[in-house]
Scaffold this motif. Structure first.
Motif, PDB file in Angstrom:
ATOM      1  N   ASP A  73      34.056  44.200  38.970  1.00 38.94           N
ATOM      2  CA  ASP A  73      34.251  45.649  39.057  1.00 38.94           C
ATOM      3  C   ASP A  73      35.471  45.975  38.212  1.00 38.94           C
ATOM      4  O   ASP A  73      36.598  45.623  38.556  1.00 38.94           O
ATOM      5  CB  ASP A  73      34.442  46.060  40.516  1.00 38.94           C
ATOM      6  N   MET A  75      41.972  46.908  34.791  1.00 42.37           N
ATOM      7  CA  MET A  75      41.976  45.964  35.897  1.00 42.37           C
ATOM      8  C   MET A  75      40.551  45.483  36.101  1.00 42.37           C
ATOM      9  O   MET A  75      39.626  46.280  36.224  1.00 42.37           O
ATOM     10  CB  MET A  75      42.473  46.614  37.180  1.00 42.37           C
ATOM     11  N   THR A  95      38.458  43.425  38.756  1.00 38.87           N
ATOM     12  CA  THR A  95      38.434  42.822  40.083  1.00 38.87           C
ATOM     13  C   THR A  95      37.166  41.980  40.153  1.00 38.87           C
ATOM     14  O   THR A  95      36.063  42.505  40.017  1.00 38.87           O
ATOM     15  CB  THR A  95      38.424  43.907  41.182  1.00 38.87           C
ATOM     16  N   TYR A  98      34.770  39.052  41.925  1.00 39.43           N
ATOM     17  CA  TYR A  98      34.387  38.419  43.189  1.00 39.43           C
ATOM     18  C   TYR A  98      33.449  37.260  42.876  1.00 39.43           C
ATOM     19  O   TYR A  98      32.480  37.442  42.129  1.00 39.43           O
ATOM     20  CB  TYR A  98      33.629  39.409  44.074  1.00 39.43           C
ATOM     21  N   ARG A 133      50.449  35.615  39.544  1.00 35.71           N
ATOM     22  CA  ARG A 133      51.268  36.107  40.667  1.00 35.71           C
ATOM     23  C   ARG A 133      51.248  35.099  41.808  1.00 35.71           C
ATOM     24  O   ARG A 133      50.237  34.407  42.028  1.00 35.71           O
ATOM     25  CB  ARG A 133      50.723  37.417  41.207  1.00 35.71           C
ATOM     26  N   TYR A 152      49.679  40.772  43.960  1.00 33.48           N
ATOM     27  CA  TYR A 152      48.611  41.157  43.027  1.00 33.48           C
ATOM     28  C   TYR A 152      49.197  42.036  41.944  1.00 33.48           C
ATOM     29  O   TYR A 152      50.033  42.892  42.225  1.00 33.48           O
ATOM     30  CB  TYR A 152      47.496  41.891  43.788  1.00 33.48           C
ATOM     31  N   THR A 192      49.614  44.947  39.056  1.00 28.65           N
ATOM     32  CA  THR A 192      49.145  46.303  38.777  1.00 28.65           C
ATOM     33  C   THR A 192      49.156  46.489  37.260  1.00 28.65           C
ATOM     34  O   THR A 192      49.837  45.753  36.540  1.00 28.65           O
ATOM     35  CB  THR A 192      50.063  47.360  39.416  1.00 28.65           C
ATOM     36  N   TYR A 223      42.987  35.718  45.577  1.00 31.04           N
ATOM     37  CA  TYR A 223      42.832  35.793  47.028  1.00 31.04           C
ATOM     38  C   TYR A 223      41.582  35.027  47.439  1.00 31.04           C
ATOM     39  O   TYR A 223      40.522  35.193  46.828  1.00 31.04           O
ATOM     40  CB  TYR A 223      42.721  37.252  47.483  1.00 31.04           C
ATOM     41  N   ILE A 249      38.582  36.147  45.187  1.00 29.03           N
ATOM     42  CA  ILE A 249      38.764  37.443  44.529  1.00 29.03           C
ATOM     43  C   ILE A 249      39.889  37.292  43.513  1.00 29.03           C
ATOM     44  O   ILE A 249      40.984  36.817  43.855  1.00 29.03           O
ATOM     45  CB  ILE A 249      39.084  38.543  45.558  1.00 29.03           C
ATOM     46  N   ILE A 252      42.130  39.205  40.552  1.00 28.22           N
ATOM     47  CA  ILE A 252      42.527  40.503  39.994  1.00 28.22           C
ATOM     48  C   ILE A 252      43.293  40.238  38.709  1.00 28.22           C
ATOM     49  O   ILE A 252      44.334  39.582  38.720  1.00 28.22           O
ATOM     50  CB  ILE A 252      43.360  41.285  41.017  1.00 28.22           C
TER      51      ILE A 252
END
Lengths: 345, 345, 345, 345
Positions: free
Chosen positions: C175, C242, C244, C246, C275, C280, C282, C297, C306, C308
């Motif tokens: 995403d 960004m 994201t 999965y 990180r 997470y 930005t 994560y 997950i 990012i």
């Protein structure tokens, strides 16, 4: 040169850190913070990874004086008036990004900042660090009062016509617009995203502490006590100030004459760019840089000059100008570490 | 009442559609568009689903005149001057949201709009649709020239002091800030998100067509030809105008006296709200509504009055005011369909 | 080294100009533009004053080949497939920021770009310029296909788990969110400020041309043809992507194990920052820089990882990565001219 | 009906005030605030002038129970679990916009909210106020747990395929994006304009309290305990949520079949609008309204369904849905006071 930052955790503080990373002759060896001492700067600002890996410390003047040659102060109003004298006593050169040493008249500070002023001796010793006006004094200074963001944008727009005495001093109207970073990283309902986004707000109407700062320079140049109209507006952007200045011409000067006057006055200034007649700068055009861009318009219907002056409040309006002052003080090329291209778009 | 919209596909057009949905006495039966005729409005604006399901049509004056009683024109400058006379001939009442019939002097239109003006007869017949100034004339009008967005915000801020003759007419400085929806839905590099976001821009400096509109009303009220200073700034918001107005007081009036003067003048106005002394309106506080909120400051240092006036440019500055004019014309309660709470935040 | 830019007038073009100003070993001597040739770049972008003062020219391959060693192409899709072969014939090294040479299978280009593909010989010769994956091939390349912005962010997030074979290849959901500068400076209703501001929009759902680009790299690493889910969203910011991501873990790996795997894989990468667990990134934390920041994560409830991953689409997602590729090609330190601190806030 | 608001000073509180102004059958007679009691609501929100002129009061349950029939609670988590039972005892109907009574299993509340849960009796009595799911139960309820903003957008997107059992329950991935007003008017560095503007941020990764709320409804419909992937992202807008939902189809359903399934399921729902095949809703298209707009895509490459669902988090995601629940409870037309056109642009 070894330098330190007091108030390293605020937005002006981290902008100093950013600019010092790109500066070849400085070594940032101390970061001081009252509210966040003990933390690593990366806990507060992970974007600095790979550049600095250093803890914020409590202030210890003795130790700082031993370890650094010069300190930048990026603190709220009311802190440096008590702090800087001790640093000066110990031989540390001080560049104060806050407003404590800008106003030469103690009563002005009292009235506009609602605090007791610094010791008068230091007020008189301090040099107002606007390089385009005071470059020679800056070279010799031990204490530099770095100008405010609005005064920087406004005065750079006004100085040519003040020095050439072509405007009515009593006709100056300044309508200023600023991004939100000028307010710092302090929590405050008024600066929440939801309150600022999709909004325009006039603030501190009639009470902004930059009014006496601008008037002081007008007085120094003209010898006259001419009150200005000055209203500041909060705009939903992070960085950027636009000062729209209106003043009555006392002679019939054409826009071409005015333009030449500005070009001539600023011909050797590396950070001032005068837009061609009919062009006006936007804040995005100086974003992230130390430039002050100026556009000019003569309204023949009213015989008024309109000056549009823009800066990045965190760079030319704060930390960039502080580095520029450092460069002058240290005898380095004035643009050292500062000649970066604005980020667009 | 059956109404139509010419130029229904622009932002003022769809704002009219929105407001008419909430209006109990109107029936929107015709939507005209030059550039998008043949399309259903839902293809352009899916947010209107469940409210309208209607195609945009080419203009056919005969047919429109048969089917509707009143037409709103939300067209670019230069369209209605040729179009509206034919509607008037056929007995259709016209509310023109564009600027073609606002300037009474044809030479003003020629100079500022760079186009040939409307027929003088219609220029003289048209009523300038600022209800707070011309309510009685609006009642009888066949052609209403709905005021521009900047003139609405500015004049509502100035009218009380113009009518009370307390300011120097030659001292008026207007620094205006606007959101981007005023530019319409037209493609244009300057209005791309990337160019406007995180930016402040002065535009049309010295050339804005709202200058003669404001000066015309000043002249009508005062009898004097007093040129104004007026600079417009583009701000990264969608909706909202703030007009910051500076003018010299010719008497020593206190802020309380000025405040009372405004409160008294506007005491029966449903859409004008005067902020208490020391408070200033923000554009978010009128977002999506027909209000004009006004804040006042007397700067005793300069003896100047500063007026801060805000409107939503698409509502009080365009389509909401057009509905207000319709309500007056039709003899309905003036607030009909317009008394909605601003959306906050 | 003398370099030129074809398509210098777009956003990737001016970002190349910006970065090249800060690069010590290059000399930008040619700027080519199809649509704005004849104009000085300063007419289009006054923020470049004091840095470049050069006219945009029509393309003349012979002349360019004589004068420069390497050309960057910052053109829309469909231009370089016809143009670059002529440059290669003349011995000019080409770095293509557009997508024309990224897809090795001509039928993929045809399907997703809806255009006829480049000559297969050049498709096979071109090197996919993701340094973290293909550094050794880039060194020898004559034609570099600079990766797309979404593939860069996404693949840098996925490569460690792809190479370590710890995820189910058929479970990848991406995403993605992007700022608006990725769309370039082209006029388009959809990219008007008014349409993008205060809005979130999914676009090109199911049809984004970066889908086969990501899948191609997954195939190259894993040997499997695994289709991904990939939806892009337009966000009201100028810069920043960004991704994201999965994916299902095929072993029970703890977050600490995953974190170590990433740290190890990227330990020598100057532009990748992982990180710490629980943090997470930005997009603001990489604004204006060439970094790709990654947060991780492990959701034990679903046994999914997950990821990012954020980049500045104009820097690591386009022009910065192009310079990084240039540095590798030329044998310079890979970070030359690119090690700038992100602008915050 | 006489109604009161506890927590009237937050964003959900003032959105309730706004909507109640447009509601014909309610009379807002009590506004309660813990932190700002004693102040007039106009001191906090001047945009409400002309609509309400009322002071915020300390809570006095006896008095409220005497004066109002129904209370809305727009309070932070952890307040109503202790407060609402006393109101229920006194016969006051309660609509709780906070999350305290949504989770039927006390251990879920404990785990995700990190607080002790409400008394189990009230948890079981409370009705989850999603009208499209529970309209019949809402009619009889004394205590309504108004759904969370993310669950509302997400569940309205999922319910048709959950009820028709066409997706793999273990394949649900929800990537959610939200505006900042969901965080309320609380001061917090993370919600400063400077931190959110020009930024995208994933937050509460793996820990969002809306996860068990969504899973609970999935369980109620399907009878299965199927954990979801759910990541929330903060986007620089004030209002609006987009939930992008990915799930594996267990049959080969075409997009047309899926579209018909949604159209059929929601054919009588006044606030749900299904976009035509190939169209996807944006958050601006529901801005300020109670609509939930849904777009659908079947990716044949992966046999996955992608659902894009948008709401205004303060309206359908909070206060609008609360009014909708009130309408159902009171037996009024369900759309009463809620059928306003989204504000565009």
């Amino acid at each position: 040169m070894k330098v330190g930052i007091v108030g390293a955790n605020g937005y002006s503080g981290i902008e100093l850190i950013r600019l010092l990373q790109h500066h070849p002759y400085t070594d940032l060896t101390k970061m001081i913070s009252h509210s966040t001492s003990g933390k690593n700067i990366l806990e507060l600002y992970p974007h600095l990874e790979n550049f600095v890996d250093m803890s914020l410390e409590h202030i210890d003047i003795e130790e700082i004086a031993r370890e650094v040659d010069l300190v930048f102060f990026a603190t709220p109003a009311g802190v440096t008036k008590d702090l800087i004298p001790d640093f000066l006593e110990k031989g540390v050169t001080c560049i104060d990004v806050s407003g404590d040493f800008r106003l030469k008249k103690p009563e002005d500070y009292k009235q506009w900042y609602k605090k007791s002023p610094a010791n008068d001796q230091y007020l008189q010793e301090s040099v107002y660090g606007l390089p385009e006006l005071n470059r020679h004094k800056i070279k010799e200074a031990k204490l530099i009062a770095n100008p405010g963001c609005f005064p920087t944008a406004t005065l750079l727009g006004l100085i040519p016509v003040l020095q050439h005495k072509v405007i009515d001093l009593y006709s100056i109207h300044i309508d200023a617009k600023t991004g939100v970073s000028g307010a710092g990283r302090n929590v405050n309902v008024a600066n929440l995203f939801t309150e600022v986004n999709e909004n325009i707000k006039a603030y501190k109407v009639g009470h902004h502490q930059h009014i006496p700062e601008i008037e002081q320079v007008i007085r120094e140049i003209s010898g006259e006590e001419a009150p200005i109209s000055f209203v500041t507006h909060l705009i939903p952007i992070n960085r950027g100030i636009m000062s729209t200045i209106y003043c009555d011409l006392i002679h019939n000067l054409s826009i071409e004459e005015i333009y030449q006057l500005y070009k001539e006055m600023y011909k050797n200034e590396p950070f001032i760019r005068i837009r061609q007649v009919g062009q006006y700068p936007t804040t995005k055009e100086i974003f992230g840089s130390n430039f002050c861009d100026i556009g000019l318009y003569v309204d023949e219907r009213t015989n008024r000059l309109i000056i549009i002056s823009v800066i990045d409040n965190l760079v030319k309006g704060a930390s960039g100008q502080a580095i520029q002052n450092l460069n002058i003080l240290a005898g380095w090329e004035e643009t050292t570490g500062l000649m970066n291209v604005p980020l667009y778009p």
